[in-house]
Design a protein around this motif. Structure first.
Motif, PDB file in Angstrom:
ATOM      1  N   PRO A   1       3.549   4.485  -6.469  1.00 34.48           N
ATOM      2  CA  PRO A   1       1.997   4.534  -6.115  1.00 34.48           C
ATOM      3  C   PRO A   1       1.030   4.620  -7.042  1.00 34.48           C
ATOM      4  N   GLU A   2       1.671   5.280  -8.308  1.00 33.33           N
ATOM      5  CA  GLU A   2       0.781   5.196  -9.379  1.00 33.33           C
ATOM      6  C   GLU A   2       0.262   3.900  -9.986  1.00 33.33           C
ATOM      7  N   GLU A   3       1.436   3.099 -10.060  1.00 31.88           N
ATOM      8  CA  GLU A   3       1.116   1.827 -10.664  1.00 31.88           C
ATOM      9  C   GLU A   3       0.457   0.827  -9.772  1.00 31.88           C
ATOM     10  N   LEU A   4       0.598   0.939  -8.374  1.00 34.68           N
ATOM     11  CA  LEU A   4      -0.258   0.365  -7.463  1.00 34.68           C
ATOM     12  C   LEU A   4      -1.834   0.557  -7.702  1.00 34.68           C
TER      13      LEU A   4
ATOM     14  N   TRP B   1      -2.810   4.482 -18.827  1.00 33.30           N
ATOM     15  CA  TRP B   1      -1.408   4.762 -18.309  1.00 33.30           C
ATOM     16  C   TRP B   1      -0.681   5.317 -19.826  1.00 33.30           C
ATOM     17  N   THR B   2       0.181   6.219 -19.374  1.00 33.27           N
ATOM     18  CA  THR B   2       1.010   6.813 -20.845  1.00 33.27           C
ATOM     19  C   THR B   2       2.332   5.900 -20.597  1.00 33.27           C
ATOM     20  N   GLY B   3       2.568   5.091 -21.485  1.00 29.79           N
ATOM     21  CA  GLY B   3       3.956   4.486 -20.959  1.00 29.79           C
ATOM     22  C   GLY B   3       4.922   4.640 -21.976  1.00 29.79           C
ATOM     23  N   ARG B   4       6.238   4.228 -21.869  1.00 30.93           N
ATOM     24  CA  ARG B   4       7.483   4.582 -22.691  1.00 30.93           C
ATOM     25  C   ARG B   4       7.269   4.081 -24.089  1.00 30.93           C
ATOM     26  N   PRO B   5       7.778   4.363 -25.236  1.00 30.67           N
ATOM     27  CA  PRO B   5       7.695   3.927 -26.633  1.00 30.67           C
ATOM     28  C   PRO B   5       8.383   2.339 -26.575  1.00 30.67           C
ATOM     29  N   VAL B   6       7.560   1.842 -27.177  1.00 31.35           N
ATOM     30  CA  VAL B   6       7.906   0.252 -27.354  1.00 31.35           C
ATOM     31  C   VAL B   6       8.256  -0.045 -28.916  1.00 31.35           C
ATOM     32  N   PRO B   7       9.443  -0.722 -29.149  1.00 28.23           N
ATOM     33  CA  PRO B   7       9.705  -0.881 -30.571  1.00 28.23           C
ATOM     34  C   PRO B   7       8.956  -1.986 -31.086  1.00 28.23           C
ATOM     35  N   ALA B   8       9.186  -2.373 -32.280  1.00 30.37           N
ATOM     36  CA  ALA B   8       8.451  -3.480 -32.991  1.00 30.37           C
ATOM     37  C   ALA B   8       8.735  -4.796 -32.366  1.00 30.37           C
TER      38      ALA B   8
ATOM     39  N   ILE C   1       4.314  -4.982 -12.684  1.00 21.83           N
ATOM     40  CA  ILE C   1       5.674  -5.549 -13.065  1.00 21.83           C
ATOM     41  C   ILE C   1       6.894  -4.431 -13.404  1.00 21.83           C
ATOM     42  N   ASP C   2       6.632  -3.707 -14.440  1.00 20.60           N
ATOM     43  CA  ASP C   2       7.542  -2.582 -14.899  1.00 20.60           C
ATOM     44  C   ASP C   2       6.682  -1.565 -15.890  1.00 20.60           C
ATOM     45  N   GLU C   3       5.909  -0.647 -15.506  1.00 19.99           N
ATOM     46  CA  GLU C   3       4.942  -0.166 -16.242  1.00 19.99           C
ATOM     47  C   GLU C   3       4.036  -1.111 -17.148  1.00 19.99           C
ATOM     48  N   SER C   4       3.962  -2.255 -16.422  1.00 16.93           N
ATOM     49  CA  SER C   4       3.210  -3.155 -17.029  1.00 16.93           C
ATOM     50  C   SER C   4       2.452  -3.903 -15.820  1.00 16.93           C
ATOM     51  N   TRP C   5       1.433  -4.910 -16.052  1.00 15.29           N
ATOM     52  CA  TRP C   5       0.796  -5.423 -14.991  1.00 15.29           C
ATOM     53  C   TRP C   5       0.486  -6.948 -15.582  1.00 15.29           C
TER      54      TRP C   5
ATOM     55  N   VAL D   1       0.844  -1.204  -0.063  1.00 17.13           N
ATOM     56  CA  VAL D   1      -0.002   0.001  -0.079  1.00 17.13           C
ATOM     57  C   VAL D   1       1.146   1.216   0.020  1.00 17.13           C
ATOM     58  N   ALA D   2       0.638   2.205  -0.901  1.00 17.98           N
ATOM     59  CA  ALA D   2       1.368   3.536  -0.807  1.00 17.98           C
ATOM     60  C   ALA D   2       0.990   4.228   0.434  1.00 17.98           C
TER      61      ALA D   2
END
Length: 413
Positions: free
Chosen positions: A110-113, A253-260, A144-148, A53-54
């Motif tokens: 806290p935002e990821e939680l 969520w606004t995530g980082r760019p992901v390559p192909a 997980i890491d800006e993922s769930w 919990v945050a």
């Protein structure tokens, strides 16, 4: 050492030359092994998730008494719904949890939680397309890491693993056939999303995955697998797609760019890049695994391996291309490494390791787009256990050859 630990080491050393050239051979096909191992963990009391919990906006967390998210419920849900109870707090997947495309950090902001709790509560209202007589345990989607991601057990010996993240501008993926038996198809969905269905039958289990690049800006992967000897699927293709396209899995969520994503098509294009690159008089020989300097998708990137031969004997080469990332190439204080100049002012890190007459050269560099390039050679051939003994006086490829390959303009992600 587990595949998860090896993956963590690989991530930590992403910009450094590998300490041993057999690494890729040892961990190949780790994706399927991680999924099967994850199923094995799920058959016992699991402790793969930290519920937190945050307590302040600065990111400090206090453990709660909530049960681990991977622990199996002893009271299955009905055959119609996934009845995960609303959870006010989110959870973070532990660092050792495998089966996901990302390596869990073991902690969360806290935002990821908050997003973890929201996704878990939302999916609890989704009606799973379960066949008659099949029940499912609740699903918790942990950070997980800006993922769930998370998983739920199904009646019998099958389990479904769910992973979500922002699309990050990634174009829809194409087929990757890990074995000749792999079945893969890509289809356009009515709402503009693109789905890829992959079935990987092996001698001991059947693993099936639905990947969807959704029009709402979310990427979802739903994998169904099982234990040894588990080949009967619970969800058909439409059932997996129904889960992967569930509105409740939309990520806010606004995530980082992901390559192909890597694909067989791009691997074939890279094959043409290496055509004619070897010195005159050098012949390519296949390894015991049948690899003959043709690129294959391995561990989330591209790898081409082969034995080489000329009049002086046999040797070995491996070329790797991994997705772009930040940072600079350096030696990291390794005594057997030195920086070498490349074109356009770039640098590469060249390691020279000699043990028991076996000499290995490893050059790590970056392409103009940030792709991580590795070119490795040894004066030993791979006869089934990797290049572990000398089969010629010196490596067949020189430092200049490695640099020339690394600088090929079309050798990139």
């Amino acid at each position: 050492m587990s595949d998860e630990v090896r993956d963590m080491i690989r991530s930590a050393l992403a910009d450094e030359p590998a300490s041993g050239l057999e690494f890729e051979r040892v961990v190949r096909d780790g994706r399927k092994r991680r999924a099967r191992r994850r199923f094995g963990v799920l058959t016992a009391t699991a402790t793969g998730v930290v519920a937190v919990v945050a307590v302040t906006v600065s990111g400090a967390f206090t453990p709660t008494s909530a049960p681990a998210a991977d622990a199996l419920s002893t009271t299955p849900t009905t055959s119609a719904t996934s009845s995960a109870a609303p959870t006010p707090q989110g959870c973070a997947a532990s660092r050792m949890t495998g089966g996901f495309p990302d390596l869990p950090r073991g902690s969360a902001t806290p935002e990821e939680l908050a997003e973890s709790g929201r996704l878990t509560e939302a999916f609890g209202r989704f009606a799973l397309p379960l066949p008659a007589g099949v029940e499912a345990t609740p699903l918790r989607l942990c950070a997980i890491d800006e993922s769930w991601g998370g998983d739920f057990r199904l009646t019998g010996d099958r389990v479904a693993i769910v992973y979500v993240r922002p699309l990050g501008g990634q174009p829809p993926g194409e087929c990757v056939r890990f074995t000749p038996e792999t079945q893969c198809s890509v289809r356009a969905l009515p709402d503009g999303s693109t789905a890829r269905l992959t079935v990987e039958p092996t001698g001991d289990t059947t693993l099936v995955t639905a990947d969807v690049w959704r029009s709402d800006g979310t990427y979802v992967s739903v994998m169904e697998t099982g234990g040894m000897g588990s080949k009967n699927r619970v969800f058909d293709d439409d059932g997996l797609l129904a889960i992967a396209t569930a509105p409740q899995l939309r990520v806010r969520w606004t995530g980082r760019p992901v390559p192909a994503a890597p694909s067989d098509r791009r691997a074939a294009e890279l094959d043409r890049v290496l055509a004619g690159v070897l010195p005159a008089g050098v012949e390519v020989e296949p390894t015991p695994a049948g690899e003959a300097l043709d690129f294959r998708v391995r561990q989330g990137g591209y790898r081409a391996v082969a034995n080489l031969a000329d009049a002086a004997g046999r040797g070995w080469v491996m070329v790797t291309v991994d997705e772009p990332n930040g940072g600079e190439v350096d030696c990291g204080g390794r005594p057997d490494c030195r920086l070498v100049g490349l074109s356009n002012g770039r640098q590469g890190a060249l390691d020279t390791l000699t043990t028991g007459g076996l000499t290995r050269l490893s050059l790590h560099a970056k392409a103009a787009d940030g792709s991580r390039i590795g070119v490795h050679t040894a004066n030993g051939a791979d006869d089934g256990t990797g290049p572990d003994r000398p089969t010629r006086p010196s490596p067949l490829l020189t430092e200049a050859d490695l640099i020339r390959i690394a600088e090929l303009p079309d050798l990139h992600w």
